[in-house]
Motif scaffolding. Structure first.
Motif, PDB file in Angstrom:
ATOM      1  N   GLU A 352       0.820  -1.209   0.000  1.00 33.02           N
ATOM      2  CA  GLU A 352       0.000   0.000   0.000  1.00 33.02           C
ATOM      3  C   GLU A 352       0.856   1.262   0.000  1.00 33.02           C
ATOM      4  OE1 GLU A 352       0.891  -0.712   4.328  1.00 33.02           O
ATOM      5  OE2 GLU A 352       0.538  -1.933   2.540  1.00 33.02           O
ATOM      6  N   THR A 353       2.144   1.150   0.342  1.00 35.14           N
ATOM      7  CA  THR A 353       2.996   2.340   0.414  1.00 35.14           C
ATOM      8  C   THR A 353       3.710   2.656  -0.891  1.00 35.14           C
ATOM      9  OG1 THR A 353       4.944   1.087   1.169  1.00 35.14           O
ATOM     10  CG2 THR A 353       3.404   1.865   2.868  1.00 35.14           C
ATOM     11  N   MET A 354       3.458   1.898  -1.947  1.00 32.12           N
ATOM     12  CA  MET A 354       4.199   2.098  -3.195  1.00 32.12           C
ATOM     13  C   MET A 354       3.925   3.459  -3.823  1.00 32.12           C
ATOM     14  SD  MET A 354       6.148  -0.466  -3.420  1.00 32.12           S
ATOM     15  CE  MET A 354       6.177  -0.393  -1.636  1.00 32.12           C
ATOM     16  N   TYR A 355       2.874   4.141  -3.384  1.00 36.10           N
ATOM     17  CA  TYR A 355       2.602   5.499  -3.884  1.00 36.10           C
ATOM     18  C   TYR A 355       3.703   6.470  -3.455  1.00 36.10           C
ATOM     19  CZ  TYR A 355      -2.091   3.690  -4.775  1.00 36.10           C
ATOM     20  OH  TYR A 355      -3.153   2.951  -5.225  1.00 36.10           O
ATOM     21  N   ALA A 428       8.666   2.864 -11.545  1.00 33.07           N
ATOM     22  CA  ALA A 428       8.100   2.238 -10.350  1.00 33.07           C
ATOM     23  C   ALA A 428       6.582   2.344 -10.361  1.00 33.07           C
ATOM     24  CB  ALA A 428       8.657   2.908  -9.104  1.00 33.07           C
ATOM     25  N   PRO A 429       5.877   1.210 -10.236  1.00 32.23           N
ATOM     26  CA  PRO A 429       4.413   1.250 -10.260  1.00 32.23           C
ATOM     27  C   PRO A 429       3.845   2.038  -9.090  1.00 32.23           C
ATOM     28  CG  PRO A 429       5.189  -0.911  -9.559  1.00 32.23           C
ATOM     29  CD  PRO A 429       6.390  -0.159 -10.020  1.00 32.23           C
ATOM     30  N   ASN A 430       2.814   2.812  -9.389  1.00 30.55           N
ATOM     31  CA  ASN A 430       2.077   3.623  -8.402  1.00 30.55           C
ATOM     32  C   ASN A 430       2.864   4.833  -7.904  1.00 30.55           C
ATOM     33  OD1 ASN A 430      -0.097   1.950  -8.655  1.00 30.55           O
ATOM     34  ND2 ASN A 430       0.016   1.058  -6.601  1.00 30.55           N
ATOM     35  N   ALA A 431       4.145   4.962  -8.268  1.00 31.69           N
ATOM     36  CA  ALA A 431       4.937   6.107  -7.806  1.00 31.69           C
ATOM     37  C   ALA A 431       4.486   7.389  -8.500  1.00 31.69           C
ATOM     38  CB  ALA A 431       6.419   5.859  -8.073  1.00 31.69           C
ATOM     39  N   SER A 432       4.649   8.501  -7.812  1.00 34.46           N
ATOM     40  CA  SER A 432       4.285   9.789  -8.401  1.00 34.46           C
ATOM     41  C   SER A 432       5.377  10.316  -9.331  1.00 34.46           C
ATOM     42  CB  SER A 432       4.016  10.815  -7.289  1.00 34.46           C
ATOM     43  OG  SER A 432       5.160  10.997  -6.487  1.00 34.46           O
ATOM     44  N   TYR A 433       6.583   9.777  -9.184  1.00 40.26           N
ATOM     45  CA  TYR A 433       7.691  10.170 -10.067  1.00 40.26           C
ATOM     46  C   TYR A 433       7.717   9.271 -11.299  1.00 40.26           C
ATOM     47  CZ  TYR A 433       9.408  12.827  -6.060  1.00 40.26           C
ATOM     48  OH  TYR A 433       9.519  13.715  -5.015  1.00 40.26           O
ATOM     49  N   GLU A 434       7.928   9.890 -12.458  1.00 41.57           N
ATOM     50  CA  GLU A 434       7.977   9.132 -13.713  1.00 41.57           C
ATOM     51  C   GLU A 434       9.158   8.169 -13.731  1.00 41.57           C
ATOM     52  OE1 GLU A 434       6.164   8.862 -16.629  1.00 41.57           O
ATOM     53  OE2 GLU A 434       4.612   9.799 -15.394  1.00 41.57           O
ATOM     54  N   ILE A 496       0.214   8.564   3.741  1.00 46.53           N
ATOM     55  CA  ILE A 496      -0.608   8.027   4.830  1.00 46.53           C
ATOM     56  C   ILE A 496      -0.631   9.044   5.963  1.00 46.53           C
ATOM     57  CG2 ILE A 496      -0.809   6.223   6.598  1.00 46.53           C
ATOM     58  CD1 ILE A 496       0.559   4.310   4.627  1.00 46.53           C
ATOM     59  N   SER A 497      -1.808   9.339   6.440  1.00 42.40           N
ATOM     60  CA  SER A 497      -1.955  10.263   7.568  1.00 42.40           C
ATOM     61  C   SER A 497      -2.194   9.450   8.845  1.00 42.40           C
ATOM     62  CB  SER A 497      -3.133  11.212   7.331  1.00 42.40           C
ATOM     63  OG  SER A 497      -3.327  12.037   8.463  1.00 42.40           O
ATOM     64  N   ILE A 498      -1.383   9.754   9.871  1.00 41.55           N
ATOM     65  CA  ILE A 498      -1.511   9.060  11.157  1.00 41.55           C
ATOM     66  C   ILE A 498      -1.675  10.109  12.243  1.00 41.55           C
ATOM     67  CG2 ILE A 498      -0.456   7.408  12.745  1.00 41.55           C
ATOM     68  CD1 ILE A 498       1.350   6.491  10.454  1.00 41.55           C
ATOM     69  N   GLU A 499      -2.747  10.011  12.973  1.00 36.72           N
ATOM     70  CA  GLU A 499      -3.001  10.982  14.025  1.00 36.72           C
ATOM     71  C   GLU A 499      -1.834  11.015  15.016  1.00 36.72           C
ATOM     72  OE1 GLU A 499      -6.376  12.055  17.440  1.00 36.72           O
ATOM     73  OE2 GLU A 499      -6.698  10.407  16.017  1.00 36.72           O
ATOM     74  N   LYS A 555      -4.912  -2.029   2.321  1.00 36.51           N
ATOM     75  CA  LYS A 555      -3.749  -2.867   2.012  1.00 36.51           C
ATOM     76  C   LYS A 555      -4.089  -4.082   1.151  1.00 36.51           C
ATOM     77  CE  LYS A 555       0.105  -5.309   4.188  1.00 36.51           C
ATOM     78  NZ  LYS A 555       0.912  -5.441   5.426  1.00 36.51           N
ATOM     79  N   PRO A 556      -5.041  -4.948   1.548  1.00 36.10           N
ATOM     80  CA  PRO A 556      -5.332  -6.120   0.712  1.00 36.10           C
ATOM     81  C   PRO A 556      -5.901  -5.755  -0.651  1.00 36.10           C
ATOM     82  CG  PRO A 556      -6.934  -5.942   2.497  1.00 36.10           C
ATOM     83  CD  PRO A 556      -5.859  -4.953   2.775  1.00 36.10           C
ATOM     84  N   LEU A 557      -6.637  -4.642  -0.717  1.00 33.55           N
ATOM     85  CA  LEU A 557      -7.213  -4.223  -1.991  1.00 33.55           C
ATOM     86  C   LEU A 557      -6.130  -3.768  -2.961  1.00 33.55           C
ATOM     87  CD1 LEU A 557     -10.256  -2.163  -0.592  1.00 33.55           C
ATOM     88  CD2 LEU A 557     -10.267  -4.524  -1.438  1.00 33.55           C
ATOM     89  N   ILE A 558      -5.186  -2.972  -2.446  1.00 39.50           N
ATOM     90  CA  ILE A 558      -4.095  -2.477  -3.292  1.00 39.50           C
ATOM     91  C   ILE A 558      -3.224  -3.640  -3.759  1.00 39.50           C
ATOM     92  CG2 ILE A 558      -2.021  -1.040  -3.312  1.00 39.50           C
ATOM     93  CD1 ILE A 558      -3.515   0.825  -1.327  1.00 39.50           C
ATOM     94  N   LYS A 559      -2.982  -4.578  -2.863  1.00 40.92           N
ATOM     95  CA  LYS A 559      -2.180  -5.756  -3.231  1.00 40.92           C
ATOM     96  C   LYS A 559      -2.819  -6.501  -4.389  1.00 40.92           C
ATOM     97  CE  LYS A 559      -2.460  -9.590  -0.822  1.00 40.92           C
ATOM     98  NZ  LYS A 559      -2.324 -10.609   0.250  1.00 40.92           N
ATOM     99  N   GLU A 560      -4.095  -6.773  -4.289  1.00 34.41           N
ATOM    100  CA  GLU A 560      -4.781  -7.521  -5.341  1.00 34.41           C
ATOM    101  C   GLU A 560      -4.827  -6.736  -6.645  1.00 34.41           C
ATOM    102  OE1 GLU A 560      -5.532 -10.643  -5.207  1.00 34.41           O
ATOM    103  OE2 GLU A 560      -4.797 -10.675  -3.137  1.00 34.41           O
TER     104      GLU A 560
END
Length: 863
Positions: A352-355, A428-434, A496-499, A555-560
């Motif tokens: 899920e962190t690949m972004y 890199a897949p899902n990355a914001s950098y080309e 990811i935002s964490i309080e 996480k499981p959704l992004i993985k699939e």
């Protein structure tokens, strides 16, 4: 001091002091030396022990049969304690003795309380250890003769081998120095653990058996005939108080036990607990089969870990660096052959962190290969170790498609050092950098994952510190040929935002803890644990199609989604290093398997309910209870068969052998009838010596169902007399449930929990027959040091008995400790016990044998 049972009785409020009786003639003849010097006291204790043990034998002191109240017919109060049968590939050691005393003492304690107390024992021979040792010995004899002439025994060859070891150690140190890592001491002498540095099966056996007999051990069955009877004798010398009529060995060599295990598995299958399918299991390519805990020399308790391989496509090098020549050649070849590209494939637990990817890391001194993957027609760059594992795994399990055409083999098109991969541009897949670049990371372990690490500095403290170091230290970056444009444009990408931690938790934690270098390992570990835990439990995605969802949901959704888009694949490897007893580093393989459906909801719930109810189960320690609950939460489908090794063949599929942790889960029930089938001095189940003349072929499922299960009639066609069947059934019902099982703590994650599962399956309609308690202890140290052959403090059971006496050894074991912490056997305590016990025995003899007994209390005066 109870002389007949050779134990010290600690007076409890609810235990009546025994009536003083005149000593037996045999006891009156026993002599106790009070000689103050040498080994006289020890020798006297040993002589007395042997005499008393002979008395036990003649009086059958520990043979226990069902007993009932003469007036009411109610069964007398009973107690049965068991101990995990030891593996019979050698002699029993102090570790066995220490745990064993917990069972021996409790059995005698309950006996002294007036209970009918049974302690049975057996020997485990199932699985690969004996088979592997026999195979290794056979190979040594074929190669070096009998007795063998090993090459290291030649001084010239030995010197050459030592020189090679020294060179290897130096190369390792030089390599570590080049990366700035701390070098571990390399062994430069062959004189190591075994005295030669090379473990030879012949030399191991030479310490236990006469050398002229060693060639017989090339036959694995010979081990079964040789070591278990010796184990019986050593147990007797230890004063174990066992009912030896009930003893046996496992495997198909013992037809009676073999029939029992076949019945057990037929019942498990009948109840839907044994299933078949492709599963990922720890696997030895050399052995060609799944490697379970008992088949391992290293890594017991380690299971498969699921990763996600992220596919970072290698683009054409764009900095004109000479080190990329091999990569450019590979890209050209792949293009000409029409393959679908070359990819660096980091293994991650956090797809899920690949972004947030900003770069990719490799180890500059690491060794990598470019491997062709048949299933995708692509080339993956990864470590050789991980490629070996990938070649054993399914790309599409549902359609039986593996990553490679040939199981366990993968084609290497090219090899690289990590340095030759640095500075490569990647998509890199899902990355914001080309485009991102491959950068150096000196802390990568080539023994974990693929040796390639994707970088997400927003949420991974290690990545943030490593990227920052390259930005802040141009000289460091230049050392590895990293140009400013490969690092400067790449800023942290919040995903990811964490309080309480913001939207870049890694940055927050590094600043909070003052982490400035990737050498701050303790702080980095703390930061990693905290950010990963908080990110998963309370983190919220802020980018991508699942923005606004909790990380745990996304996480499981992004993985699939990534797998479906061919941007990623599942990949498995052991959680940590596993080595088989054939010295093969294991992988995780997708193989067709018969497996036990541990973890199935209703089955698991029933076991958990039983364990967590203190009215039905006693764990004797809250920490142990937590470990059972944890194990029940994670223990899932278990491969219960192997394709070779010693054991029982699966009844309905003779291509498979039931493995060693699966044929040892309800054998406590077999103890209750073993003396009808086998009897004393018949460990291997010789039919001609069966006390009731029972044939193995007569032990049908119908017979076992009648004996062990509720509601089954006496088999009408059985050759076994109905009266005998009724007696066996009554005996089982008398002794069960098992009151206590004593074990070391390391069996909680496997055997002990599996035994609970199997009892709950076989007797699902009679939970009152499930185990009532497990007592577990820590491991044993000797004089506050871990037992080790190299330290000279690895003590065998018989060695201790002969050196200190059985009673002094048991006394030191009792003093060693009772908790889950490692216990300490003190040799000084054992020596001191010799004097104390000798003085006690001398005093008893003086009072009971030589003294005036008219002054002793009797009758009501005892109370």
């Amino acid at each position: 001091y109870n002389i007949r049972h050779h134990q010290i009785i600690h007076h409890e409020e609810d235990i009546m002091a025994p009536t003083v009786a005149a000593p037996t003639a045999e006891m009156a003849d026993l002599s106790v030396s009070t000689a103050p010097k040498g080994t006289a006291k020890r020798d006297a204790l040993v002589a007395n022990e042997i005499a008393v043990q002979s008395l036990w034998e003649s009086e059958k002191a520990f043979e226990c049969n069902p007993s009932y109240d003469a007036e009411t017919g109610e069964k007398d109060e009973k107690f049965i304690v068991t101990f995990p049968y030891p593996y019979s590939n050698g002699h029993l050691h102090l570790g066995h003795a220490f745990s064993l005393t917990k069972a021996v003492f409790r059995a005698q304690f309950e006996r002294n309380r007036g209970k009918n107390s049974l302690f049975p024992f057996a020997f485990h021979c199932t699985g690969m250890p004996i088979q592997a040792a026999a195979n290794k010995l056979k190979s040594e004899i074929e190669q070096f003769g009998a007795p063998p002439k090993f090459p290291e025994e030649d001084p010239a060859i030995r010197a050459q081998m030592e020189a090679e070891l020294a060179a290897a150690a130096k190369a390792k140190a030089d390599k570590a120095a080049a990366t700035g890592a701390k070098a571990k001491g390399g062994k430069t002498k062959l004189v190591q653990k075994t005295g030669t540095g090379i473990v030879r099966q012949w030399n191991i056996l030479k310490k236990m058996v006469p050398e002229d007999e060693i060639p017989q051990f090339a036959d694995p069955v010979h081990w079964l005939m040789y070591f278990p009877p010796i184990g019986v004798e050593h147990m007797k010398r230890f004063g174990s108080g066992v009912d030896w009529r009930r003893a046996f060995i496992t495997t198909s060599v013992n037809g009676y036990y073999d029939a029992f295990i076949r019945w057990q598995f037929n019942v498990l299958r009948e109840k839907g607990k044994v299933l078949f399918g492709k599963r990922n299991n720890v696997y030895s390519i050399v052995d060609g089969q799944v490697c379970a805990d008992h088949d391992r020399s290293e890594g017991e308790g380690v299971g498969p870990q699921e990763y996600v391989l992220i596919k970072l496509k290698v683009l054409a090098p764009d900095h004109g660096q000479e080190r990329h020549a091999k990569v450019e050649k590979l890209l050209k070849r792949v293009d000409e052959e029409g393959k679908k590209g070359v990819f660096l494939v980091p293994a991650t637990l956090r797809p899920e962190t690949m972004y947030g990817q900003t770069n990719c890391f490799v180890l500059p001194t690491g060794e990598y290969g470019a491997y062709y993957v048949d299933a995708t027609d692509e080339v993956f760059i990864m470590s050789a170790r991980s490629a070996r594992g990938l070649s054993c795994q399914a790309y599409d399990a549902a359609n039986d498609v593996y990553f490679t055409k040939e199981f366990g083999k993968i084609e290497c098109l090219e090899t690289f050092t990590g340095d030759e991969l640095l500075g490569l541009p990647l998509k890199a897949p899902n990355a914001s950098y080309e485009k991102v670049y491959t950068l150096p990371l000196l802390t990568i372990s080539m023994g974990k994952g693929t040796g390639v690490v994707t970088s997400v500095p927003s949420d991974a403290p290690d990545d943030y510190v490593a990227l920052k170091a390259l930005k802040d230290k141009p000289d460091f970056a230049a050392k590895y040929g990293i140009t400013p444009d490969m690092v400067e444009p790449f800023e942290v990408v919040p995903i990811i935002s964490i309080e309480g931690y913001g939207d870049a938790s890694a940055v927050t934690m590094c600043e909070k803890l003052g982490i400035t270098s990737f050498n701050d390992k303790v702080k980095l570990a703390q930061a990693k644990d905290e950010t990963y835990l908080k990110g998963f439990t309370i983190g919220v995605m802020t980018v991508g199609p699942h923005a606004g969802k909790k990380v745990s949901e996304a996480k499981p959704l992004i993985k699939e989604e990534m797998i479906a888009a061919n941007q990623a694949h599942l990949y498995f490897e052991p959680e940590s290093k596993v080595v088989s007893r054939t010295n093969d580093e294991c992988v995780v393989a997708s193989t067709d398997q018969w497996y036990l459906a541990y973890g199935e909801e209703s089955w698991c719930s029933a076991v958990k309910k039983h364990v967590l109810d203190d009215e039905t189960f006693n764990a004797y320690d809250p920490t142990s209870l937590e470990k059972y609950e944890t194990t029940l939460d994670w223990l899932k489908e278990w491969a219960c068969t192997r394709q070779f090794g010693l054991g029982t063949f699966l009844p309905w599929d003779q291509h498979w052998v039931i493995e060693s942790l699966s044929d040892s889960t309800i054998y406590m029930a077999y103890y209750t009838i073993a003396h009808y089938l086998q009897g004393e001095n018949n460990l291997n189940g010789d039919e001609s010596r069966s006390p009731e003349n029972i044939k193995v072929e007569d032990l049908t499922d119908d017979v076992f169902n009648f004996i062990y299960r509720k509601g089954f009639p006496v088999p009408k066609t059985s050759a076994i007399p109905g009266e005998t069947l009724e007696k066996m059934r009554a005996e089982f019902r008398y002794w069960y449930p098992m009151d206590l099982r004593v074990s070391a703590k390391d069996l909680i994650p496997n055997h002990l929990t599996m035994a609970l599962y199997n009892h709950a399956a076989i007797w699902d309609d009679e939970p009152e027959l499930w185990p009532r308690g497990y007592y577990t202890n820590g491991h044993i140290m000797v004089d506050a040091e871990k037992m080790s052959k190299s330290k000279g403090n690895f003590l065998m059971m018989l060695e201790c008995v002969e050196k200190y006496s059985a009673d002094a050894t048991r006394f030191a074991c009792a003093d060693a400790g009772d908790t889950l912490d490692d216990a300490n056997f003190s040799r000084d305590t054992a020596n001191t016990a010799i004097v104390s016990l000798s003085n006690e025995a001398a005093w008893i003899k003086e009072i009971l044998v030589d003294g005036d007994k008219s002054n002793l209390r009797s009758g009501d005066e005892l109370n």
